[in-house]
Scaffold this motif. Structure first.
Motif, PDB file in Angstrom:
ATOM      1  N   HIS A 177       0.836  -1.188   0.000  1.00 41.13           N
ATOM      2  CA  HIS A 177       0.000   0.000   0.000  1.00 41.13           C
ATOM      3  C   HIS A 177       0.872   1.239   0.000  1.00 41.13           C
ATOM      4  CE1 HIS A 177       0.914   0.763   4.228  1.00 41.13           C
ATOM      5  NE2 HIS A 177       0.747  -0.519   4.443  1.00 41.13           N
ATOM      6  N   VAL A 178       0.251   2.394  -0.225  1.00 33.47           N
ATOM      7  CA  VAL A 178       0.988   3.642  -0.304  1.00 33.47           C
ATOM      8  C   VAL A 178       1.560   4.022   1.063  1.00 33.47           C
ATOM      9  CG1 VAL A 178      -1.021   5.112   0.204  1.00 33.47           C
ATOM     10  CG2 VAL A 178       0.856   5.987  -1.237  1.00 33.47           C
ATOM     11  N   GLN A 179       2.725   4.665   1.026  1.00 33.21           N
ATOM     12  CA  GLN A 179       3.323   5.236   2.235  1.00 33.21           C
ATOM     13  C   GLN A 179       3.421   6.738   2.047  1.00 33.21           C
ATOM     14  OE1 GLN A 179       6.962   2.979   2.963  1.00 33.21           O
ATOM     15  NE2 GLN A 179       5.832   1.662   4.378  1.00 33.21           N
ATOM     16  N   LEU A 180       3.203   7.483   3.126  1.00 33.68           N
ATOM     17  CA  LEU A 180       3.071   8.934   3.035  1.00 33.68           C
ATOM     18  C   LEU A 180       4.004   9.623   4.020  1.00 33.68           C
ATOM     19  CD1 LEU A 180      -0.836   8.927   3.059  1.00 33.68           C
ATOM     20  CD2 LEU A 180       0.643   9.066   1.052  1.00 33.68           C
ATOM     21  N   VAL A 181       4.674  10.666   3.556  1.00 31.33           N
ATOM     22  CA  VAL A 181       5.567  11.444   4.413  1.00 31.33           C
ATOM     23  C   VAL A 181       5.306  12.925   4.178  1.00 31.33           C
ATOM     24  CG1 VAL A 181       7.932  11.993   5.029  1.00 31.33           C
ATOM     25  CG2 VAL A 181       7.329   9.646   4.378  1.00 31.33           C
ATOM     26  N   GLU A 182       4.842  13.618   5.219  1.00 27.42           N
ATOM     27  CA  GLU A 182       4.556  15.042   5.118  1.00 27.42           C
ATOM     28  C   GLU A 182       5.800  15.875   5.423  1.00 27.42           C
ATOM     29  OE1 GLU A 182       0.874  13.198   7.222  1.00 27.42           O
ATOM     30  OE2 GLU A 182       3.060  12.984   7.252  1.00 27.42           O
ATOM     31  N   SER A 183       5.823  17.072   4.869  1.00 28.64           N
ATOM     32  CA  SER A 183       6.876  18.040   5.163  1.00 28.64           C
ATOM     33  C   SER A 183       6.349  19.434   4.863  1.00 28.64           C
ATOM     34  CB  SER A 183       8.130  17.762   4.340  1.00 28.64           C
ATOM     35  OG  SER A 183       7.851  17.868   2.962  1.00 28.64           O
ATOM     36  N   GLY A 184       7.111  20.441   5.293  1.00 23.38           N
ATOM     37  CA  GLY A 184       6.763  21.813   4.964  1.00 23.38           C
ATOM     38  C   GLY A 184       6.160  22.618   6.085  1.00 23.38           C
ATOM     39  N   GLY A 185       5.903  21.986   7.208  1.00 22.30           N
ATOM     40  CA  GLY A 185       5.350  22.735   8.333  1.00 22.30           C
ATOM     41  C   GLY A 185       6.384  23.653   8.946  1.00 22.30           C
ATOM     42  N   GLY A 186       5.919  24.483   9.884  1.00 30.78           N
ATOM     43  CA  GLY A 186       6.829  25.394  10.548  1.00 30.78           C
ATOM     44  C   GLY A 186       6.088  26.488  11.271  1.00 30.78           C
ATOM     45  N   LEU A 187       6.846  27.482  11.680  1.00 29.28           N
ATOM     46  CA  LEU A 187       6.297  28.638  12.382  1.00 29.28           C
ATOM     47  C   LEU A 187       6.144  29.784  11.390  1.00 29.28           C
ATOM     48  CD1 LEU A 187       5.549  30.160  15.001  1.00 29.28           C
ATOM     49  CD2 LEU A 187       8.003  30.662  15.253  1.00 29.28           C
ATOM     50  N   VAL A 188       4.968  30.372  11.349  1.00 30.76           N
ATOM     51  CA  VAL A 188       4.696  31.462  10.425  1.00 30.76           C
ATOM     52  C   VAL A 188       3.856  32.512  11.134  1.00 30.76           C
ATOM     53  CG1 VAL A 188       2.648  30.336   9.477  1.00 30.76           C
ATOM     54  CG2 VAL A 188       3.896  31.997   8.084  1.00 30.76           C
ATOM     55  N   GLN A 189       4.017  33.758  10.726  1.00 29.95           N
ATOM     56  CA  GLN A 189       3.230  34.839  11.309  1.00 29.95           C
ATOM     57  C   GLN A 189       1.827  34.866  10.717  1.00 29.95           C
ATOM     58  OE1 GLN A 189       5.497  38.419  10.633  1.00 29.95           O
ATOM     59  NE2 GLN A 189       6.785  38.085  12.435  1.00 29.95           N
ATOM     60  N   PRO A 190       0.871  35.387  11.451  1.00 30.40           N
ATOM     61  CA  PRO A 190      -0.481  35.546  10.878  1.00 30.40           C
ATOM     62  C   PRO A 190      -0.434  36.314   9.559  1.00 30.40           C
ATOM     63  CG  PRO A 190      -0.520  35.965  13.227  1.00 30.40           C
ATOM     64  CD  PRO A 190       0.929  35.818  12.852  1.00 30.40           C
ATOM     65  N   GLY A 191      -1.208  35.828   8.603  1.00 34.61           N
ATOM     66  CA  GLY A 191      -1.205  36.415   7.277  1.00 34.61           C
ATOM     67  C   GLY A 191      -0.193  35.806   6.330  1.00 34.61           C
ATOM     68  N   GLY A 192       0.665  34.976   6.860  1.00 36.56           N
ATOM     69  CA  GLY A 192       1.697  34.343   6.043  1.00 36.56           C
ATOM     70  C   GLY A 192       1.196  33.124   5.288  1.00 36.56           C
ATOM     71  N   SER A 193       2.117  32.495   4.577  1.00 32.44           N
ATOM     72  CA  SER A 193       1.789  31.340   3.738  1.00 32.44           C
ATOM     73  C   SER A 193       2.758  30.201   4.013  1.00 32.44           C
ATOM     74  CB  SER A 193       1.865  31.713   2.258  1.00 32.44           C
ATOM     75  OG  SER A 193       0.919  32.700   1.927  1.00 32.44           O
ATOM     76  N   LEU A 194       2.279  29.008   3.786  1.00 34.22           N
ATOM     77  CA  LEU A 194       3.092  27.798   3.818  1.00 34.22           C
ATOM     78  C   LEU A 194       2.559  26.845   2.764  1.00 34.22           C
ATOM     79  CD1 LEU A 194       3.526  26.840   7.601  1.00 34.22           C
ATOM     80  CD2 LEU A 194       5.336  27.561   6.046  1.00 34.22           C
ATOM     81  N   ARG A 195       3.443  26.001   2.247  1.00 35.81           N
ATOM     82  CA  ARG A 195       3.002  24.921   1.380  1.00 35.81           C
ATOM     83  C   ARG A 195       3.460  23.608   1.985  1.00 35.81           C
ATOM     84  NH1 ARG A 195       4.351  23.360  -4.906  1.00 35.81           N
ATOM     85  NH2 ARG A 195       6.376  22.793  -3.976  1.00 35.81           N
ATOM     86  N   LEU A 196       2.496  22.781   2.294  1.00 35.40           N
ATOM     87  CA  LEU A 196       2.796  21.452   2.805  1.00 35.40           C
ATOM     88  C   LEU A 196       2.904  20.471   1.648  1.00 35.40           C
ATOM     89  CD1 LEU A 196       0.355  21.235   5.848  1.00 35.40           C
ATOM     90  CD2 LEU A 196       2.643  22.254   5.725  1.00 35.40           C
ATOM     91  N   SER A 197       3.794  19.513   1.806  1.00 39.06           N
ATOM     92  CA  SER A 197       3.961  18.455   0.821  1.00 39.06           C
ATOM     93  C   SER A 197       3.734  17.107   1.478  1.00 39.06           C
ATOM     94  CB  SER A 197       5.373  18.489   0.215  1.00 39.06           C
ATOM     95  OG  SER A 197       5.629  19.709  -0.436  1.00 39.06           O
ATOM     96  N   CYS A 198       3.227  16.180   0.710  1.00 37.93           N
ATOM     97  CA  CYS A 198       3.043  14.804   1.158  1.00 37.93           C
ATOM     98  C   CYS A 198       3.591  13.895   0.067  1.00 37.93           C
ATOM     99  CB  CYS A 198       1.571  14.533   1.414  1.00 37.93           C
ATOM    100  SG  CYS A 198       1.188  12.812   1.820  1.00 37.93           S
TER     101      CYS A 198
END
Length: 121
Positions: free
Chosen positions: A1-22
């Motif tokens: 079956h598929v295996q999944l690994v997330e990345s891209g999290g972190g600390l960001v200020q309000p109004g900011g952006s992040l892109r998470l990857s899996c």
């Protein structure tokens, strides 16, 4: 079956952006319905956005207009673009996959990653 690994999290200020990857391995993301879910301390896990195996997408009302889910089949990766982040978006974010069910509710998804922390402060 598929295996999944997330990345891209972190600390960001309000109004900011992040892109998470899996990043998926062993099987193609196009073979599964997939979703992003989050869980804040003391709260139940909730659906954020999901994408069907055929590419249809849906997002939760709480993030509509701010978050977008997408996938790159060639890279075998699922993404969550998060814009205009708010403190209430702070949570552990998980990606999940299931062959049978496309939904925003976490129950029924068979395969899960380990999560990536997003903190908006």
């Amino acid at each position: 079956h598929v295996q999944l690994v997330e990345s891209g999290g972190g600390l960001v200020q309000p109004g900011g952006s992040l892109r998470l990857s899996c990043a998926a391995s062993r099987e193609s993301v196009s073979s599964y319905h997939m979703g992003w879910f989050r869980q804040a301390p003391g709260k139940e896990r909730e659906g954020v956005a999901s994408i069907a195996n055929v590419g249809l997408t849906t997002v939760a009302d709480s993030v509509k207009g701010r978050f977008a889910i997408s996938r790159d089949i060639a890279k075998n990766t699922l993404y969550l673009q998060m814009n205009s982040l708010k403190p209430e978006d702070t949570a552990m974010y998980y990606c999940a996959a299931d062959r049978r069910r496309w939904a925003l509710t976490p129950s029924g998804y068979d395969y899960w990653g380990q999560g990536t922390q997003v903190t908006v402060s």
